[in-house]
Design an enzyme around this catalytic site. Structure first.
Site, PDB file in Angstrom:
ATOM      1  NE  ARG A  86     -10.833  -3.707   3.225  1.00 33.10           N
ATOM      2  CZ  ARG A  86      -9.584  -3.323   2.981  1.00 33.10           C
ATOM      3  NH1 ARG A  86      -9.326  -2.154   2.437  1.00 33.10           N
ATOM      4  NH2 ARG A  86      -8.568  -4.116   3.259  1.00 33.10           N
ATOM      5  N   GLY A 126      -3.624   8.776  -4.625  1.00 33.41           N
ATOM      6  CA  GLY A 126      -2.177   8.701  -4.836  1.00 33.41           C
ATOM      7  C   GLY A 126      -1.393   9.579  -3.885  1.00 33.41           C
ATOM      8  CB  THR A 128       2.290   5.644  -0.972  1.00 32.99           C
ATOM      9  OG1 THR A 128       1.391   5.597   0.132  1.00 32.99           O
ATOM     10  CG2 THR A 128       3.566   4.900  -0.605  1.00 32.99           C
ATOM     11  CB  SER A 134       4.999   6.114   7.815  1.00 35.58           C
ATOM     12  OG  SER A 134       4.868   4.734   7.711  1.00 35.58           O
ATOM     13  CD  GLN A 285      -9.480 -27.719  28.199  1.00 38.65           C
ATOM     14  OE1 GLN A 285      -8.380 -27.349  28.593  1.00 38.65           O
ATOM     15  NE2 GLN A 285     -10.441 -28.080  29.016  1.00 38.65           N
ATOM     16  CB  ALA A 346      -0.449 -29.960   6.286  1.00 38.34           C
ATOM     17  CD  GLU A 369      -6.869   3.516   3.819  1.00 38.84           C
ATOM     18  OE1 GLU A 369      -7.437   4.304   4.595  1.00 38.84           O
ATOM     19  OE2 GLU A 369      -7.382   3.086   2.775  1.00 38.84           O
ATOM     20  N   GLY A 370      -1.857   3.859   7.348  1.00 43.88           N
ATOM     21  CA  GLY A 370      -1.267   4.003   8.680  1.00 43.88           C
ATOM     22  C   GLY A 370      -0.867   2.642   9.198  1.00 43.88           C
TER      23      GLY A 370
HETATM   24  C1  LIG Z   1      -1.482  -3.542  -0.879  1.00 43.02           C
HETATM   25  C2  LIG Z   1      -1.180  -2.079  -0.646  1.00 43.02           C
HETATM   26  C3  LIG Z   1      -2.013  -1.115  -1.189  1.00 43.02           C
HETATM   27  C4  LIG Z   1      -1.727   0.237  -1.006  1.00 43.02           C
HETATM   28  N1  LIG Z   1      -2.545   1.182  -1.594  1.00 43.02           N
HETATM   29  C5  LIG Z   1      -2.227   2.515  -1.492  1.00 43.02           C
HETATM   30  C6  LIG Z   1      -2.998   3.517  -2.182  1.00 43.02           C
HETATM   31  O1  LIG Z   1      -4.013   3.211  -2.836  1.00 43.02           O
HETATM   32  N2  LIG Z   1      -2.601   4.801  -2.117  1.00 43.02           N
HETATM   33  C7  LIG Z   1      -1.503   5.206  -1.400  1.00 43.02           C
HETATM   34  O2  LIG Z   1      -1.210   6.386  -1.395  1.00 43.02           O
HETATM   35  N3  LIG Z   1      -0.750   4.270  -0.747  1.00 43.02           N
HETATM   36  C8  LIG Z   1      -1.088   2.948  -0.773  1.00 43.02           C
HETATM   37  N4  LIG Z   1      -0.317   1.999  -0.133  1.00 43.02           N
HETATM   38  C9  LIG Z   1       0.901   2.421   0.560  1.00 43.02           C
HETATM   39  C10 LIG Z   1       0.769   2.407   2.074  1.00 43.02           C
HETATM   40  O3  LIG Z   1      -0.104   3.393   2.517  1.00 43.02           O
HETATM   41  C11 LIG Z   1       2.178   2.539   2.658  1.00 43.02           C
HETATM   42  O4  LIG Z   1       2.865   1.342   2.331  1.00 43.02           O
HETATM   43  C12 LIG Z   1       2.155   2.738   4.162  1.00 43.02           C
HETATM   44  O5  LIG Z   1       1.723   4.052   4.464  1.00 43.02           O
HETATM   45  C13 LIG Z   1       3.531   2.513   4.804  1.00 43.02           C
HETATM   46  O6  LIG Z   1       4.509   3.213   4.142  1.00 43.02           O
HETATM   47  P1  LIG Z   1       5.865   2.498   3.644  1.00 43.02           P
HETATM   48  O7  LIG Z   1       5.502   1.244   2.941  1.00 43.02           O
HETATM   49  O8  LIG Z   1       6.643   3.508   2.915  1.00 43.02           O
HETATM   50  O9  LIG Z   1       6.596   2.090   4.981  1.00 43.02           O
HETATM   51  P2  LIG Z   1       7.553   3.044   5.823  1.00 43.02           P
HETATM   52  O10 LIG Z   1       6.864   4.335   6.093  1.00 43.02           O
HETATM   53  O11 LIG Z   1       8.882   3.104   5.186  1.00 43.02           O
HETATM   54  O12 LIG Z   1       7.660   2.241   7.197  1.00 43.02           O
HETATM   55  C14 LIG Z   1       8.537   1.106   7.347  1.00 43.02           C
HETATM   56  C15 LIG Z   1       8.441   0.636   8.790  1.00 43.02           C
HETATM   57  O13 LIG Z   1       8.887   1.671   9.668  1.00 43.02           O
HETATM   58  C16 LIG Z   1       7.868   1.963  10.610  1.00 43.02           C
HETATM   59  N5  LIG Z   1       7.852   3.393  10.901  1.00 43.02           N
HETATM   60  C17 LIG Z   1       7.868   4.419  10.016  1.00 43.02           C
HETATM   61  N6  LIG Z   1       7.825   5.581  10.650  1.00 43.02           N
HETATM   62  C18 LIG Z   1       7.750   5.297  11.987  1.00 43.02           C
HETATM   63  C19 LIG Z   1       7.670   6.082  13.175  1.00 43.02           C
HETATM   64  N7  LIG Z   1       7.597   7.418  13.134  1.00 43.02           N
HETATM   65  N8  LIG Z   1       7.645   5.430  14.349  1.00 43.02           N
HETATM   66  C20 LIG Z   1       7.670   4.071  14.416  1.00 43.02           C
HETATM   67  N9  LIG Z   1       7.742   3.289  13.340  1.00 43.02           N
HETATM   68  C21 LIG Z   1       7.784   3.887  12.140  1.00 43.02           C
HETATM   69  C22 LIG Z   1       6.570   1.530   9.938  1.00 43.02           C
HETATM   70  O14 LIG Z   1       5.541   1.302  10.893  1.00 43.02           O
HETATM   71  C23 LIG Z   1       7.021   0.288   9.218  1.00 43.02           C
HETATM   72  O15 LIG Z   1       7.042  -0.777  10.135  1.00 43.02           O
HETATM   73  C24 LIG Z   1      -0.595   0.625  -0.265  1.00 43.02           C
HETATM   74  C25 LIG Z   1       0.225  -0.355   0.308  1.00 43.02           C
HETATM   75  C26 LIG Z   1      -0.055  -1.693   0.129  1.00 43.02           C
HETATM   76  C27 LIG Z   1       0.831  -2.723   0.753  1.00 43.02           C
END
Ligand SMILES: Cc1cc2nc3c(=O)[nH]c(=O)nc-3n(C[C@H](O)[C@H](O)[C@H](O)COP(=O)(O)OP(=O)(O)OC[C@H]3O[C@@H](n4cnc5c(N)ncnc54)[C@H](O)[C@@H]3O)c2cc1C
Length: 403
Positions: A86, A126, A128, A134, A285, A346, A369-370
């Site tokens: 997916r 691309g 991140t 985020s 249950q 287990a 994706e958020g």
């Molecule tokens: C398997 C995988 C595939 C991916 N593929 C892609 C891809 O193809 N292309 C791409 O561009 N990216 C990709 N990503 C990246 C992904 O989109 C980011 O990891 C994601 O957006 C979160 O960003 P971060 O890891 O930097 O976490 P951070 O943004 O650093 O967040 C860390 C924590 O802080 C929290 N946080 C951050 N800001 C706030 C806020 N304002 N309020 C409350 N909480 C907050 C977050 O919810 C999280 O719990 C991928 C990630 C994974 C794991």
């Protein structure tokens, strides 16, 4: 008129993926997962032959020309098999192809979208970076205009299909003053080809989920990108990145729905085989409660992505509904996978049964994706009136529901 039934074309699609999955995916997925092996020929070849790589791209651009409900069905069926399949739909078909369809020039569609939809080229997304997920405004990649080209420098991290994709939709700052002020109208989007000098990629080997998939990093070292590869206008990159997420999140929502169904089906089977205290565990249950919650989560998740797909078919804005569908389905899939492991006892803690893989795989979708928190904030902000969606210059084309 509201219509919850699937059309003949939808059912045929569902059936074709199930048959292919049972024959060409299910027998190999556990080994590929264990070996961290991206089975390129079997998976991408099969998906291309089924027309999945261009499922909702119009036939004039090499696609199957199916509606967005079909895209959801494919995502649900693929994640029922394994999340890695997916993810291909999310980044290639959702984030990339549909963005080019809505925002690309005719020349870009002919050069990039047609081979992508036909499955001869694979595409990624691309956004991140090591220090910005985020907080997309925190990206550091720059694109400096020099004559008829842009020179890109930067690093992308956690990119699905990083070592597989032929083309990547890359986001970078074209206005350096706006970069300093974090004004997103200084960001632009580009199609970058793997073959451009200065482009390199690598696979992340420490990942603990979606192991049959490919995730990695991209390096952009003085990459010359022709000006005609700018997608949309200069300064529209942030809007394009968010538009793409509306499509990607839809596939993630439908996919997580498939994962809940996979957890439910595995749990029902196991609950009727395993006996404790002289009876099948399904008669306890508390086990029933876990199975019943999987069913309610499955049905609710499915209705949410179907609504979002229906809005897409009608050409209506669906950022809010798609965010809710993604948030609900992914968090519910985490609950379902945790309970599926619990029901297996287990045995759930071993690769002998698939639920351990489901448990490892579900978490990624809660993050990408958020994140769960970002969608929580979005939903509250809509209700509180802190957020509203404004019309976009380019929209996803409406389509006729498949017959
Ligand atoms: C398997 C995988 C595939 C991916 N593929 C892609 C891809 O193809 N292309 C791409 O561009 N990216 C990709 N990503 C990246 C992904 O989109 C980011 O990891 C994601 O957006 C979160 O960003 P971060 O890891 O930097 O976490 P951070 O943004 O650093 O967040 C860390 C924590 O802080 C929290 N946080 C951050 N800001 C706030 C806020 N304002 N309020 C409350 N909480 C907050 C977050 O919810 C999280 O719990 C991928 C990630 C994974 C794991």
């Amino acid at each position: 008129m509201l219509d919850f039934s699937l059309s003949d074309e939808h059912r045929l699609l569902e059936q074709s993926i199930r048959e292919w999955g049972a024959r060409d995916v299910a027998p190999y997925i556990r080994d590929n997962d264990r070996k961290h092996h991206f089975d390129r020929e079997r998976i991408l070849g099969g998906m291309a032959r089924l027309g999945l790589l261009g499922i909702s791209v119009p036939q004039e651009y090499g696609g199957a020309g199916m509606d967005y409900i079909a895209l959801g069905i494919a995502s649900e069926e693929l994640e029922y098999l394994d999340t890695s399949l997916r993810v291909i739909m999310s980044v290639h078909a959702g984030l990339n192809c549909l963005t080019l369809l809505a925002w690309g020039t005719e020349a870009q569609k002919q050069k990039y979208l047609v081979p992508q939809a036909q499955g001869t080229k694979i595409a990624g997304y691309g956004l991140t970076e090591p220090a910005a997920g985020s907080d997309a405004r925190g990206i550091q990649t720059t694109a400096i205009k020099k004559g008829d080209r842009y020179v890109l420098n930067g690093e992308k991290m956690w990119i699905s299909l990083a070592d597989v994709a032929d083309h990547v939709l890359v986001f970078a700052w074209t206005d350096q003053a706006k970069k300093k002020d974090r004004d997103p109208s200084g960001m632009s989007a580009f199609i970058v080809e793997r073959g451009f000098p200065g482009f390199s990629s690598g696979t992340l080997t420490q990942k603990w989920g979606i192991l049959a998939g490919n995730t990695g990093f991209l390096k952009l070292d003085e990459v010359d990108v022709p000006a005609e590869n700018l997608v949309g206008r200069e300064g529209e990159g942030f809007k394009i990145a968010m538009f793409a997420l509306d499509q990607g999140r839809f596939t993630v929502a439908a996919g997580a729905t498939g994962l809940i169904r996979a957890c439910r089906d595995a749990s029902v089977t196991y609950a009727k085989q395993r006996k404790t205290f002289g009876v099948e565990i399904g008669s306890h249950q508390l086990v029933k409660e876990m199975i019943a919650r999987m069913e309610s989560d499955y049905q609710a998740s499915r209705l949410l992505w179907l609504r979002s797909g229906w809005l897409k078919n009608a050409g209506r804005r669906n950022t809010r509904e798609t965010s809710l569908a993604k948030w609900f389905a992914t968090t519910a899939s985490e609950r379902a996978a945790g309970d599926a492991v619990e029901i297996h006892g287990a045995n759930g803690y071993s690769d002998e049964y698939p639920v351990g893989r489901f448990y490892r795989n579900c978490k990624g979708a809660v993050i990408y994706e958020g994140t769960r928190e970002i969608h929580t904030i979005m939903q509250a902000d809509y209700l509180l009136g802190y957020r509203e969606d404004r019309p976009s210059r380019c929209e996803l084309p409406a389509v006729e529901r498949a017959q």
